[in-house]
Scaffold this motif. Sequence first.
Motif, PDB file in Angstrom:
ATOM      1  N   ARG A 108       0.855  -1.189   0.000  1.00 25.79           N
ATOM      2  CA  ARG A 108       0.000   0.000   0.000  1.00 25.79           C
ATOM      3  C   ARG A 108       0.890   1.239   0.000  1.00 25.79           C
ATOM      4  O   ARG A 108       1.750   1.403   0.873  1.00 25.79           O
ATOM      5  CB  ARG A 108      -0.920   0.010   1.212  1.00 25.79           C
ATOM      6  N   ASP A 168       1.130   5.685  -1.139  1.00 26.60           N
ATOM      7  CA  ASP A 168       0.425   6.929  -1.446  1.00 26.60           C
ATOM      8  C   ASP A 168       1.096   7.549  -2.663  1.00 26.60           C
ATOM      9  O   ASP A 168       2.252   7.969  -2.603  1.00 26.60           O
ATOM     10  CB  ASP A 168       0.481   7.883  -0.254  1.00 26.60           C
ATOM     11  N   SER A 202       0.633  10.333  -4.140  1.00 24.22           N
ATOM     12  CA  SER A 202       0.971  11.750  -4.013  1.00 24.22           C
ATOM     13  C   SER A 202       2.326  11.942  -3.335  1.00 24.22           C
ATOM     14  O   SER A 202       3.104  12.826  -3.716  1.00 24.22           O
ATOM     15  CB  SER A 202      -0.122  12.482  -3.224  1.00 24.22           C
ATOM     16  N   LEU A 231      -4.586  13.059  -1.090  1.00 26.01           N
ATOM     17  CA  LEU A 231      -4.274  11.687  -0.703  1.00 26.01           C
ATOM     18  C   LEU A 231      -4.741  10.718  -1.788  1.00 26.01           C
ATOM     19  O   LEU A 231      -5.908  10.701  -2.166  1.00 26.01           O
ATOM     20  CB  LEU A 231      -4.952  11.359   0.625  1.00 26.01           C
ATOM     21  N   THR A 232      -3.793   9.906  -2.311  1.00 26.74           N
ATOM     22  CA  THR A 232      -4.112   8.974  -3.416  1.00 26.74           C
ATOM     23  C   THR A 232      -3.556   7.593  -3.086  1.00 26.74           C
ATOM     24  O   THR A 232      -2.505   7.196  -3.587  1.00 26.74           O
ATOM     25  CB  THR A 232      -3.518   9.483  -4.741  1.00 26.74           C
ATOM     26  N   PRO A 233      -4.249   6.815  -2.258  1.00 26.09           N
ATOM     27  CA  PRO A 233      -3.752   5.479  -1.896  1.00 26.09           C
ATOM     28  C   PRO A 233      -3.965   4.475  -3.022  1.00 26.09           C
ATOM     29  O   PRO A 233      -5.003   4.456  -3.684  1.00 26.09           O
ATOM     30  CB  PRO A 233      -4.597   5.117  -0.666  1.00 26.09           C
ATOM     31  N   THR A 234      -2.969   3.644  -3.245  1.00 27.31           N
ATOM     32  CA  THR A 234      -3.050   2.591  -4.245  1.00 27.31           C
ATOM     33  C   THR A 234      -2.150   1.444  -3.813  1.00 27.31           C
ATOM     34  O   THR A 234      -1.469   1.536  -2.781  1.00 27.31           O
ATOM     35  CB  THR A 234      -2.628   3.110  -5.631  1.00 27.31           C
ATOM     36  N   HIS A 263       6.652   0.603  -4.612  1.00 27.58           N
ATOM     37  CA  HIS A 263       7.099   1.973  -4.386  1.00 27.58           C
ATOM     38  C   HIS A 263       8.241   2.336  -5.339  1.00 27.58           C
ATOM     39  O   HIS A 263       8.277   3.441  -5.897  1.00 27.58           O
ATOM     40  CB  HIS A 263       7.551   2.125  -2.929  1.00 27.58           C
ATOM     41  N   ALA A 319      -7.810  11.777  -6.401  1.00 28.48           N
ATOM     42  CA  ALA A 319      -8.466  10.513  -6.096  1.00 28.48           C
ATOM     43  C   ALA A 319      -9.876  10.533  -6.640  1.00 28.48           C
ATOM     44  O   ALA A 319     -10.623  11.498  -6.426  1.00 28.48           O
ATOM     45  CB  ALA A 319      -8.490  10.270  -4.588  1.00 28.48           C
ATOM     46  N   VAL A 343      -6.906   6.289  -8.718  1.00 28.04           N
ATOM     47  CA  VAL A 343      -6.094   7.464  -8.406  1.00 28.04           C
ATOM     48  C   VAL A 343      -5.414   7.900  -9.691  1.00 28.04           C
ATOM     49  O   VAL A 343      -5.016   7.063 -10.499  1.00 28.04           O
ATOM     50  CB  VAL A 343      -5.063   7.162  -7.311  1.00 28.04           C
TER      51      VAL A 343
END
Length: 363
Positions: A216, A218, A220, A247-250, A254, A285, A290
């Motif tokens: 998980r 972010d 952004s 905030l753009t969780p995906t 990384h 988002a 996202v």
Amino acid sequence: MRRQPGLSVRLKLTLSYAAFLMLAGTLLLAAVWLFLLRYVPEQAVLTVPNGTAGSDVFPVRSRLLDVFAPRAAAVFMLLLIFGLLGGWILSGRMLAPLTRITNATRLAENGSLSHRIELEGPTDEFRELADGFDRMLAQLEAHVAEQKRFAANASHELRTPLAITQTLLDVAINDPNRDSGDLDERLRAINTRAINLTEALLLLSRADQRSFTQERVDLSLIVEEATETLLPFAEKRGITIETAGELTPTNGSHTLLLQLATNLIHNAIVHNLPEHGTISVTTAARFDSVVLTVENTGEVLSRQLVSTLTEPFQRGARTHQPGVGLGLAIVKSITEAHNGTLTLMARLGGGLHVTVALPADQA
């Protein structure tokens, strides 16, 4: 894998048609016996007024069976012959599309991917199978062509620094009095280019194979990290970077997503106006995704050129710019590896508008 020999599908269908026809004939004769012959008396005597009696006037069950049995056997034989011949013909006509699909498969197995079945007729199971096979062949042909083109371009790109290095070494050997400092500097630059190209090819292969661990993240924060890293480079070229995000969780890698953002921003810096260029980087988002948007000023790009920018070793309108031509190709592979979509559009005033949409983390 070797398999035991068995009956063909056509022969199985033929036998099934014949067996069904024989079964239907048997049921029909059984119905005749059940509803007709059992009501015929076994014996019958006719008495006439003069006092004589005769038994040959009315048919009895035994005589009907004597007459009916051989004719029923003949009918069964005709049904068997008709079932076998008719079943063989009908099964052949029904399996004809499957034969065409099999022939196309053999051609594809031998390396001919340009062949198409193009099955005619209404939409049915065979038509859907043939159309799906045609689509698969088209995708395979395009993929193989892309791989061949990629291999040829990669070979050319790798051969160029090696050839230059060989030339410089030959010159140095033939001219011992040549300044070694200049030679060392040029060899170091060429070697750096070869290393960067090799690392880009490895990264592209890693993204294509999806050999990374999901976590998980972010988006952004990743974009912010990439922007801060490239900000001195942008300021040196007189380019302003404007950022905005939420905030753009995906879910994803990384490292790969950071490479994606870095490539997009670096590409926007390199392919920008010589002076007073701008870059807009935003993250947002949506309901189920996202979105990262990178928009930059620059030269006017045609729609045809934009459609080729994600191909390997394409450097856009400025072929003299530094790089190996894999930036947007890597972005495309990383996006697809994360089940996302990449959209490139030319800006009316010049430059490029890039949108990356990734599935949102619903947790």
